[in-house]
Scaffold this active site. Structure first.
Site, mmCIF file in Angstrom:
data_model
loop_
_atom_site.group_PDB
_atom_site.id
_atom_site.type_symbol
_atom_site.label_atom_id
_atom_site.label_comp_id
_atom_site.label_asym_id
_atom_site.label_seq_id
_atom_site.Cartn_x
_atom_site.Cartn_y
_atom_site.Cartn_z
ATOM 1 N N GLY A 6 0.851 -1.191 0.000
ATOM 2 C CA GLY A 6 0.000 0.000 0.000
ATOM 3 C C GLY A 6 0.879 1.230 0.000
ATOM 4 N N GLY A 8 -0.278 4.269 -0.267
ATOM 5 C CA GLY A 8 -1.169 5.408 0.001
ATOM 6 C C GLY A 8 -0.603 6.282 1.105
ATOM 7 N N ARG A 80 -11.101 5.204 5.501
ATOM 8 C CA ARG A 80 -12.410 5.622 5.993
ATOM 9 C C ARG A 80 -12.743 7.021 5.487
ATOM 10 N NH1 ARG A 80 -14.561 6.379 11.858
ATOM 11 N NH2 ARG A 80 -12.406 6.918 12.337
ATOM 12 N N ASN A 93 -12.672 -4.393 2.398
ATOM 13 C CA ASN A 93 -11.267 -4.564 2.748
ATOM 14 C C ASN A 93 -10.881 -6.016 3.030
ATOM 15 O OD1 ASN A 93 -10.597 -1.957 2.248
ATOM 16 N ND2 ASN A 93 -10.594 -1.286 4.373
ATOM 17 N N THR A 117 -5.007 -1.937 8.095
ATOM 18 C CA THR A 117 -6.266 -1.830 7.359
ATOM 19 C C THR A 117 -7.478 -1.904 8.301
ATOM 20 O OG1 THR A 117 -5.111 -2.980 5.586
ATOM 21 C CG2 THR A 117 -7.501 -2.711 5.334
ATOM 22 N N ARG A 149 -2.326 8.435 21.765
ATOM 23 C CA ARG A 149 -3.267 9.553 21.626
ATOM 24 C C ARG A 149 -3.806 9.926 23.002
ATOM 25 N NH1 ARG A 149 -6.600 7.613 16.220
ATOM 26 N NH2 ARG A 149 -5.506 8.937 14.706
ATOM 27 N N HIS A 173 -10.295 -1.311 18.323
ATOM 28 C CA HIS A 173 -9.850 -0.060 17.719
ATOM 29 C C HIS A 173 -11.077 0.510 17.032
ATOM 30 C CE1 HIS A 173 -7.586 2.982 15.698
ATOM 31 N NE2 HIS A 173 -7.881 2.519 14.501
#
Ligand code: APR
Length: 309
Positions: A6, A8, A80, A93, A117, A149, A173
């Site tokens: 990937g 991306g 998403r 996916n 993913t 986070r 998640h």
């Protein structure tokens, strides 16, 4: 060699950070779009030349080029879109991930495989079932993202470095993740004790909604956090650091849960998941964790059963 499937946003951010950190001498990026991984690789090679990093970065449309990888990072799939839940992505996916799994099995049968993913908890299960690798070599990303986070949001209130916090987020998640500030530590002191009730609720809420907030603001999903988290995980494995962080792993009796992938703290080293850390939970905390696990199990129903066999 590290292979990233990937090219991306997540894949290229991960490649960039791995290059900067020099986690390996060679990084191969594979994508189905012609020219994309090659272009990313060339641009990143120029960046490496500028920074003086001796890392070879290659782009390819051919899975054969992942031969010899000790770690494969799967970031391929549809991201998403705003307003779309992670779960809605599942069916599409799963097909992509299971196709990639076949190639990983064929060309990098001894690799440790990480995946970002989404929906993560479902995709890592699809991957595991298709690969049939031992559980220490199939690792879902996102625990490190969700937990750090939370450290970020909490640190904003208490004015300490995020690195001073060992944050704990358990389970899914997604919207049903279970952030646990009471068991997140600053040395022996609970993170919760630094926060007012209001701040505590806000930290939990912001942690759960972090990904959605980014997507709503800029209209595409998070990539820098995943890039950084993947780099940390790959570095821990590659350098056999045996360091602790969170990941989504297959539980086999730990926390009283069997046969489900969920976010928990683990030790990462050259064998992938070297240890699962079982934090002592109160009955109430166990119940909350179980609720998050139920949400994962529900999500699994969104993909045809054939993907999970
Ligand atoms: N093999 C290789 N690459 C593929 C395949 C495949 N079978 N199918 C899709 N891809 C590629 C796409 O061509 C695209 O370049 O995966 C890449 C995905 O990149 P982006 O659309 O930019 O998505 P990104 O933001 O990187 O997110 C990737 O990680 O965090 C998760 O939710 C996110 O599931 C999404 C994934």
């Amino acid at each position: 060699m590290i292979s990233i499937i990937g090219a991306g946003r997540v894949g290229s951010s991960a490649a960039a950070m791995m290059m900067v950190y020099e986690v390996d001498k060679e990084i191969t990026i594979v994508d189905i779009v012609e020219g994309l991984p090659q272009g990313e690789a060339l641009d990143l090679s120029h960046a490496a030349a500028i920074l003086g990093k001796d890392v070879k970065i290659k782009g390819s449309n051919n899975y054969e080029d992942i031969k010899g990888s000790d770690i494969v990072v799967i970031t391929a799939g549809l991201p998403r879109k705003p307003g779309m839940t992670r779960e809605e992505l599942a069916a599409k996916n799963a097909e992509i991930v299971s196709g990639i799994a076949e190639n990983v099995k064929k060309y990098a049968p001894n690799s440790i495989v990480l995946i970002t993913t989404n929906p993560l908890d479902v995709m890592v299960a699809v991957l595991y079932n298709k690969l049939k690798f031992p559980r220490n070599r199939v690792i879902g990303f996102s625990g490190v993202l969700d937990s750090r986070r939370m450290a970020f949001y909490a640190s904003q209130y208490i004015g300490i470095s995020t690195s001073a916090i060992t944050p704990l987020v358990l389970g899914q998640h997604g919207e049903n993740m279970y952030p646990v500030p009471e068991l997140s530590m600053v040395y022996g002191k609970s993170l919760k004790s630094f926060l007012t009730e209001e701040q505590y609720s806000k930290v939990v809420k912001d942690t759960i909604e972090a990904g959605a907030v980014i997507t709503n603001l800029r209209k595409f999903s998070s990539n820098w956090g995943p890039g950084a988290g993947l780099t940390l995980m790959v570095e821990a494995i590659k350098k056999d650091r045996k360091t602790a962080m969170e990941a989504s792993v297959l539980l086999d009796g730990e926390y009283g849960i069997k046969g489900t992938f969920a976010e928990v703290p683990v030790i990462l080293g050259k064998n992938g998941v070297e240890k699962i850390i079982e934090v002592d939970l109160t009955e109430e905390q166990k119940e909350k964790f179980k609720k998050s696990i139920e949400a994962i199990k529900n999500n699994l129903k969104q993909v045809p059963e054939s993907y999970l066999k």
